[in-house]
Design an enzyme around this catalytic site. Structure first.
Site, PDB file in Angstrom:
ATOM      1  N   PRO A  60       9.728  13.725  37.548  1.00 32.48           N
ATOM      2  CA  PRO A  60      10.507  12.823  38.405  1.00 32.48           C
ATOM      3  C   PRO A  60      11.121  11.691  37.596  1.00 32.48           C
ATOM      4  CG  PRO A  60       8.152  12.438  38.698  1.00 32.48           C
ATOM      5  CD  PRO A  60       8.284  13.618  37.790  1.00 32.48           C
ATOM      6  N   ASP A  61      12.338  11.292  37.959  1.00 34.09           N
ATOM      7  CA  ASP A  61      12.895  10.111  37.293  1.00 34.09           C
ATOM      8  C   ASP A  61      12.396   8.870  38.029  1.00 34.09           C
ATOM      9  OD1 ASP A  61      14.347   9.880  39.572  1.00 34.09           O
ATOM     10  OD2 ASP A  61      16.275  10.346  38.678  1.00 34.09           O
ATOM     11  N   PHE A  62      12.887   7.715  37.659  1.00 34.72           N
ATOM     12  CA  PHE A  62      12.346   6.489  38.222  1.00 34.72           C
ATOM     13  C   PHE A  62      12.975   6.115  39.558  1.00 34.72           C
ATOM     14  CE2 PHE A  62      10.475   6.279  34.193  1.00 34.72           C
ATOM     15  CZ  PHE A  62       9.503   5.311  34.188  1.00 34.72           C
ATOM     16  N   ARG A  63      14.254   6.364  39.699  1.00 37.18           N
ATOM     17  CA  ARG A  63      14.951   5.720  40.807  1.00 37.18           C
ATOM     18  C   ARG A  63      15.402   6.637  41.929  1.00 37.18           C
ATOM     19  NH1 ARG A  63      16.237   2.782  36.281  1.00 37.18           N
ATOM     20  NH2 ARG A  63      15.890   0.525  36.482  1.00 37.18           N
ATOM     21  N   GLN A 133      15.262   7.685  26.261  1.00 34.03           N
ATOM     22  CA  GLN A 133      14.451   6.704  26.977  1.00 34.03           C
ATOM     23  C   GLN A 133      13.261   7.384  27.641  1.00 34.03           C
ATOM     24  OE1 GLN A 133      17.660   4.902  29.369  1.00 34.03           O
ATOM     25  NE2 GLN A 133      17.338   3.065  28.162  1.00 34.03           N
ATOM     26  N   ASN A 134      13.146   8.680  27.442  1.00 32.19           N
ATOM     27  CA  ASN A 134      12.074   9.423  28.106  1.00 32.19           C
ATOM     28  C   ASN A 134      10.784   9.369  27.298  1.00 32.19           C
ATOM     29  OD1 ASN A 134      14.014  10.035  29.958  1.00 32.19           O
ATOM     30  ND2 ASN A 134      14.500  12.021  29.060  1.00 32.19           N
ATOM     31  N   ILE A 135       9.683   9.405  28.014  1.00 37.66           N
ATOM     32  CA  ILE A 135       8.377   9.357  27.353  1.00 37.66           C
ATOM     33  C   ILE A 135       7.617  10.658  27.565  1.00 37.66           C
ATOM     34  CG2 ILE A 135       8.131   6.836  27.462  1.00 37.66           C
ATOM     35  CD1 ILE A 135       6.424   7.247  29.988  1.00 37.66           C
ATOM     36  N   ASP A 136       8.352  11.706  27.931  1.00 41.18           N
ATOM     37  CA  ASP A 136       7.689  12.981  28.235  1.00 41.18           C
ATOM     38  C   ASP A 136       7.438  13.843  26.993  1.00 41.18           C
ATOM     39  OD1 ASP A 136      10.279  14.134  27.720  1.00 41.18           O
ATOM     40  OD2 ASP A 136      10.827  13.700  29.792  1.00 41.18           O
ATOM     41  N   HIS A 153      11.648   4.211  24.202  1.00 37.19           N
ATOM     42  CA  HIS A 153      10.603   3.636  25.047  1.00 37.19           C
ATOM     43  C   HIS A 153       9.217   4.100  24.609  1.00 37.19           C
ATOM     44  CE1 HIS A 153      13.519   2.608  28.594  1.00 37.19           C
ATOM     45  NE2 HIS A 153      13.775   1.953  27.480  1.00 37.19           N
ATOM     46  N   CYS A 161      -4.057  -1.200  20.575  1.00 38.58           N
ATOM     47  CA  CYS A 161      -4.475  -2.322  21.420  1.00 38.58           C
ATOM     48  C   CYS A 161      -3.226  -3.070  21.916  1.00 38.58           C
ATOM     49  CB  CYS A 161      -5.345  -3.269  20.597  1.00 38.58           C
ATOM     50  SG  CYS A 161      -5.748  -4.795  21.463  1.00 38.58           S
ATOM     51  N   CYS A 164      -3.635  -6.916  20.030  1.00 35.29           N
ATOM     52  CA  CYS A 164      -3.553  -7.143  18.578  1.00 35.29           C
ATOM     53  C   CYS A 164      -2.894  -5.958  17.850  1.00 35.29           C
ATOM     54  CB  CYS A 164      -4.949  -7.414  18.004  1.00 35.29           C
ATOM     55  SG  CYS A 164      -5.995  -5.955  17.898  1.00 35.29           S
ATOM     56  N   CYS A 185     -10.308  -1.773  22.269  1.00 34.79           N
ATOM     57  CA  CYS A 185      -9.981  -2.070  20.870  1.00 34.79           C
ATOM     58  C   CYS A 185     -11.253  -2.421  20.087  1.00 34.79           C
ATOM     59  CB  CYS A 185      -9.006  -3.234  20.824  1.00 34.79           C
ATOM     60  SG  CYS A 185      -8.643  -3.825  19.165  1.00 34.79           S
ATOM     61  N   CYS A 188     -10.614  -6.443  18.805  1.00 33.32           N
ATOM     62  CA  CYS A 188     -10.618  -7.625  19.685  1.00 33.32           C
ATOM     63  C   CYS A 188     -11.126  -7.341  21.090  1.00 33.32           C
ATOM     64  CB  CYS A 188      -9.226  -8.237  19.757  1.00 33.32           C
ATOM     65  SG  CYS A 188      -8.097  -7.341  20.837  1.00 33.32           S
ATOM     66  N   GLY A 224      22.138  12.219  31.539  1.00 36.25           N
ATOM     67  CA  GLY A 224      21.022  12.003  32.438  1.00 36.25           C
ATOM     68  C   GLY A 224      20.630  10.561  32.643  1.00 36.25           C
ATOM     69  N   SER A 226      22.125   6.444  34.083  1.00 33.38           N
ATOM     70  CA  SER A 226      23.155   5.590  34.636  1.00 33.38           C
ATOM     71  C   SER A 226      23.572   4.579  33.575  1.00 33.38           C
ATOM     72  CB  SER A 226      22.587   4.869  35.856  1.00 33.38           C
ATOM     73  OG  SER A 226      23.313   3.691  36.083  1.00 33.38           O
TER      74      SER A 226
HETATM   75 ZN   LIG Z   1      -7.161  -5.574  19.765  1.00 31.17          ZN
END
Ligand SMILES: [Zn+2]
Length: 248
Positions: A60-63, A133-136, A153, A161, A164, A185, A188, A224, A226
């Protein structure tokens, strides 16, 4: 130089059914880019891709109303819709983001004809760079090599982390998230996050390493997405190219 743009939504590769490819939209521009490619005058293609190229893979896309990510956030128990993708909210409560991440982790989907089309450009020696821009992770999965790809993206391939930035083994982070735990992490004790970019975070370093791509390109393909929300293009416009003028 050939320049075409504003193909979305007319040139809707990846949108809707796999058969919906509106190549006639290419003829809005003269001379025809394919003709210029045939003449060998197009040698450096930059592809800018958004969520629309992956919808044919079932992502699915975002919008999109109804099926888009934003329309289906109610189940995540968040105070306001974009909280799930906000780094400050993540800092307070990483669980909604991790619930979403479980669904977004690569592995359930296959590349489609658009990804393979771009790989073909690479195999023909024409692809200067692909900005997605896809993270798939479907670009990598279909074989577009790392040096030709800027995942603007970020991706799930690495983790760190969120405070840090100490790297954390991506596979261990994935296992923790899949089991409903928060990877912590070792330096930290902050929450570890897959390196996908959410609101409030910087774009990956690699995004800024190819400043010469856009001035060098003789064909820009936008797929793909806008144009109204295209940060990549805004950067391009700022990079000082004097000729030719963008066509949108
Ligand atoms: Zn950290």
């Amino acid at each position: 130089h050939v320049f075409f743009s504003s193909l979305f939504p007319h040139f809707s590769l990846g949108m809707g059914s796999p058969t919906r490819v509106h190549l006639p939209a290419l003829r809005l521009f003269s001379p025809h880019p394919l003709y210029m490619m045939k003449l060998g005058r197009v040698r450096n293609i930059v592809v800018v891709a958004g969520a629309g190229i992956s919808t044919a893979s079932g992502i699915p896309d975002f919008r999109t109303p109804g099926t888009g990510l934003y329309a289906n956030l109610a189940k995540y128990d968040i105070p306001y819709p974009v909280a799930i993708l906000n780094i400050n909210y993540f800092s307070d409560n990483p669980h909604p983001f991790f619930s979403l991440a479980k669904e977004l982790y690569p592995g359930h989907h296959r590349p489609n004809y658009v990804h393979y089309f771009i790989r073909m450009l690479h195999q023909k020696g024409l692809l200067l760079r692909m900005y997605t821009q896809n993270i798939d992770g479907l670009e990598k999965l279909c074989g577009i090599p790392d040096d030709k790809l800027v995942e603007a993206h970020g991706s799930f391939a690495t983790a760190a982390c969120h405070l840090c930035y100490t790297p954390y083994p991506a596979e261990e982070a994935k296992q923790a998230i899949m089991n409903g735990n928060v990877p912590i992490c070792t330096f930290c004790a902050g929450a570890v996050k897959p390196n996908v970019v959410v609101f409030g975070e910087d774009l990956p370093e690699k995004y800024f390493q190819h400043a010469e791509d856009f001035p060098k390109a003789d064909l820009l393909m936008i797929m793909g997405k806008s144009l109204t929300s295209c940060l990549i293009l805004k950067v391009f416009l700022l990079c000082g190219r004097s000729s030719p003028s963008p066509a949108w």
